[in-house]
Design an enzyme around this catalytic site. Structure first.
Site, PDB file in Angstrom:
ATOM      1  N   ARG A  81      50.383  44.280  53.826  1.00  0.00           N
ATOM      2  CA  ARG A  81      50.586  42.859  53.558  1.00  0.00           C
ATOM      3  C   ARG A  81      51.368  42.266  54.720  1.00  0.00           C
ATOM      4  O   ARG A  81      52.034  42.975  55.470  1.00  0.00           O
ATOM      5  CB  ARG A  81      51.339  42.664  52.239  1.00  0.00           C
ATOM      6  CG  ARG A  81      50.645  43.275  51.025  1.00  0.00           C
ATOM      7  CD  ARG A  81      51.516  43.176  49.788  1.00  0.00           C
ATOM      8  NE  ARG A  81      50.852  43.709  48.604  1.00  0.00           N
ATOM      9  CZ  ARG A  81      50.899  44.972  48.204  1.00  0.00           C
ATOM     10  NH1 ARG A  81      51.604  45.856  48.916  1.00  0.00           N
ATOM     11  NH2 ARG A  81      50.279  45.373  47.117  1.00  0.00           N
ATOM     12  N   LYS A 128      55.221  46.178  47.623  1.00  0.00           N
ATOM     13  CA  LYS A 128      55.175  45.494  46.337  1.00  0.00           C
ATOM     14  C   LYS A 128      55.504  46.475  45.218  1.00  0.00           C
ATOM     15  O   LYS A 128      54.966  47.578  45.161  1.00  0.00           O
ATOM     16  CB  LYS A 128      53.780  44.900  46.115  1.00  0.00           C
ATOM     17  CG  LYS A 128      53.698  43.956  44.938  1.00  0.00           C
ATOM     18  CD  LYS A 128      52.346  43.274  44.888  1.00  0.00           C
ATOM     19  CE  LYS A 128      52.270  42.267  43.754  1.00  0.00           C
ATOM     20  NZ  LYS A 128      50.948  41.586  43.720  1.00  0.00           N
ATOM     21  N   HIS A 144      45.967  37.882  54.318  1.00  0.00           N
ATOM     22  CA  HIS A 144      45.627  38.814  53.240  1.00  0.00           C
ATOM     23  C   HIS A 144      44.159  39.212  53.297  1.00  0.00           C
ATOM     24  O   HIS A 144      43.788  40.292  52.815  1.00  0.00           O
ATOM     25  CB  HIS A 144      45.955  38.183  51.889  1.00  0.00           C
ATOM     26  CG  HIS A 144      46.348  39.185  50.849  1.00  0.00           C
ATOM     27  ND1 HIS A 144      47.502  39.949  50.934  1.00  0.00           N
ATOM     28  CD2 HIS A 144      45.722  39.583  49.709  1.00  0.00           C
ATOM     29  CE1 HIS A 144      47.577  40.753  49.885  1.00  0.00           C
ATOM     30  NE2 HIS A 144      46.508  40.556  49.133  1.00  0.00           N
ATOM     31  N   ARG A 203      43.720  42.462  54.965  1.00  0.00           N
ATOM     32  CA  ARG A 203      43.981  43.595  54.068  1.00  0.00           C
ATOM     33  C   ARG A 203      42.744  43.886  53.216  1.00  0.00           C
ATOM     34  O   ARG A 203      42.353  45.048  53.047  1.00  0.00           O
ATOM     35  CB  ARG A 203      45.188  43.264  53.196  1.00  0.00           C
ATOM     36  CG  ARG A 203      45.496  44.261  52.081  1.00  0.00           C
ATOM     37  CD  ARG A 203      46.786  43.825  51.388  1.00  0.00           C
ATOM     38  NE  ARG A 203      46.966  44.427  50.076  1.00  0.00           N
ATOM     39  CZ  ARG A 203      47.550  45.594  49.862  1.00  0.00           C
ATOM     40  NH1 ARG A 203      47.994  46.302  50.883  1.00  0.00           N
ATOM     41  NH2 ARG A 203      47.702  46.061  48.637  1.00  0.00           N
ATOM     42  N   HIS A 231      48.316  50.227  45.499  1.00  0.00           N
ATOM     43  CA  HIS A 231      47.995  49.707  44.171  1.00  0.00           C
ATOM     44  C   HIS A 231      48.509  50.670  43.103  1.00  0.00           C
ATOM     45  O   HIS A 231      48.371  51.887  43.229  1.00  0.00           O
ATOM     46  CB  HIS A 231      46.486  49.552  44.004  1.00  0.00           C
ATOM     47  CG  HIS A 231      45.918  48.397  44.766  1.00  0.00           C
ATOM     48  ND1 HIS A 231      44.572  48.268  45.050  1.00  0.00           N
ATOM     49  CD2 HIS A 231      46.522  47.300  45.298  1.00  0.00           C
ATOM     50  CE1 HIS A 231      44.365  47.150  45.727  1.00  0.00           C
ATOM     51  NE2 HIS A 231      45.529  46.549  45.897  1.00  0.00           N
ATOM     52  N   TYR A 286      36.870  46.088  45.074  1.00  0.00           N
ATOM     53  CA  TYR A 286      36.150  46.151  46.344  1.00  0.00           C
ATOM     54  C   TYR A 286      34.755  46.740  46.180  1.00  0.00           C
ATOM     55  O   TYR A 286      33.895  46.530  47.038  1.00  0.00           O
ATOM     56  CB  TYR A 286      36.956  46.942  47.367  1.00  0.00           C
ATOM     57  CG  TYR A 286      38.299  46.299  47.640  1.00  0.00           C
ATOM     58  CD1 TYR A 286      38.381  45.080  48.313  1.00  0.00           C
ATOM     59  CD2 TYR A 286      39.481  46.884  47.192  1.00  0.00           C
ATOM     60  CE1 TYR A 286      39.598  44.474  48.535  1.00  0.00           C
ATOM     61  CE2 TYR A 286      40.709  46.275  47.420  1.00  0.00           C
ATOM     62  CZ  TYR A 286      40.763  45.071  48.076  1.00  0.00           C
ATOM     63  OH  TYR A 286      41.961  44.450  48.297  1.00  0.00           O
TER      64      TYR A 286
END
Length: 316
Positions: free
Chosen positions: A131, A156, A262, A265, A288, A297
């Site tokens: 990110r 995150k 983003h 990414r 994640h 994706y």
């Protein structure tokens, strides 16, 4: 009371961005209720406020959730009041959207329109899946040239992870680190040179803030005053600088997709999936928590059980 909110947030090591967002929502909540003290209000007023955000303000689901988190923090952590779950709140709808993804050619065209540190930052985001704030916060010590990897600290959710260091960025990163070392030397000569550290580390290692390894790979051009403690330090490059540079490069490259930092990414993950890497590997690289998040994706690629070939393509 807002000062008490800030104090509680800082004790729990919330980011400055989160602090400002929470204080902003709490202020809006108080103003929306005629400047009444939150102790005089409760579940009913919170429910009405959040419902108005969704119905009248038409805010996104994430925005409403942030407002709810801010108010729950106010009541639970500052006022010591436990609010029950507010089932009657009208929830903002969270649309299921596919991420914008650039082709390899489009990525190359965008990067070709950039140079300097902003090019390096953009190339790093595409090459590692970081990110924008994760890229800006990379410290010198976290770049391992021998192992060809970068350690992403406190991404995150406060999680660390390792990402690959693209071979094409080895020399540019070494040059960037040399530039950061030069700025650090000048700061030390001027009586500064201490970088921001998390509170626990600053107490445990009081001399670490001036060490070269803790400096940012992307330092700001000038020193600034920390809004929390008033200390003058050299922070990392403002992420808005990179965001503007990527946006301008996209326009110059003639890419019509609404690509942002983003998007790089998203493109990283999609191109890895195209190359045959499994979802679990991509999940770990992106950080994640749930593989279900990474599965989006597969829909971008139109692969999997629902991937089909149009019958029109079979017509002679």
């Amino acid at each position: 009371m807002l000062d008490e909110v800030r104090a509680r947030l800082r004790v729990r090591h919330y980011s400055l961005r989160t602090e400002r967002a929470y204080v902003g929502w709490i202020r809006r909540f108080i103003l929306a209720n005629g400047k009444r003290h939150p102790r005089e209000m409760g579940e009913a007023e919170v429910a009405v406020f959040l419902t108005r955000l969704a119905v009248e303000g038409r805010v996104a689901a994430g925005t409403q959730n942030q407002a709810l988190a801010a108010l729950l923090f106010l009541y639970r952590e500052v006022l010591g009041v436990e609010l029950p779950w507010m089932a009657e709140v009208v929830r903002a709808k969270r649309p299921r959207r596919l991420p914008v993804v650039l082709t390899r050619d489009e990525v190359a065209r965008v990067l070709a329109m950039m140079d300097g540190r902003t090019w390096l930052a953009a190339a790093l985001m595409y090459g590692t899946g970081m990110r924008v704030m994760e890229a800006m916060r990379v410290r010198v010590k976290d770049v391992d040239f021998a192992a060809h990897e970068i350690l992403v600290r406190e991404g995150k959710g406060g999680k660390d992870r390792r990402v690959p260091l693209p071979g094409r960025l080895t020399v540019p990163l070494q040059d960037a680190i040399a530039h950061a070392a030069g700025l650090h030397a000048l700061d030390l000569e001027a009586g500064f040179g201490a970088v921001w550290l998390p509170a626990a580390l600053a107490r445990k290692y009081p001399g670490a803030a001036t060490e070269r390894g803790w400096q940012y790979v992307f330092p700001a051009r000038r020193r600034s005053r920390d809004p929390r403690d008033g200390a003058v330090r050299r922070h990392h490059l403002d992420e808005a600088v990179v965001q503007r540079a990527v946006r301008a490069a996209r326009v110059r490259a003639g890419v019509v997709k609404p690509a942002t930092c983003h998007t790089l990414r998203h493109s990283f993950a999609t191109h890895l999936l195209e190359a045959g890497y499994d979802l679990r590997t991509i999940q770990e690289l992106l950080g994640h928590q749930d593989v279900a998040t990474t599965q989006i994706y597969t829909h971008v690629l139109n692969r999997g059980g629902r991937g089909v070939v149009s019958p029109l393509d079979a017509v002679p």
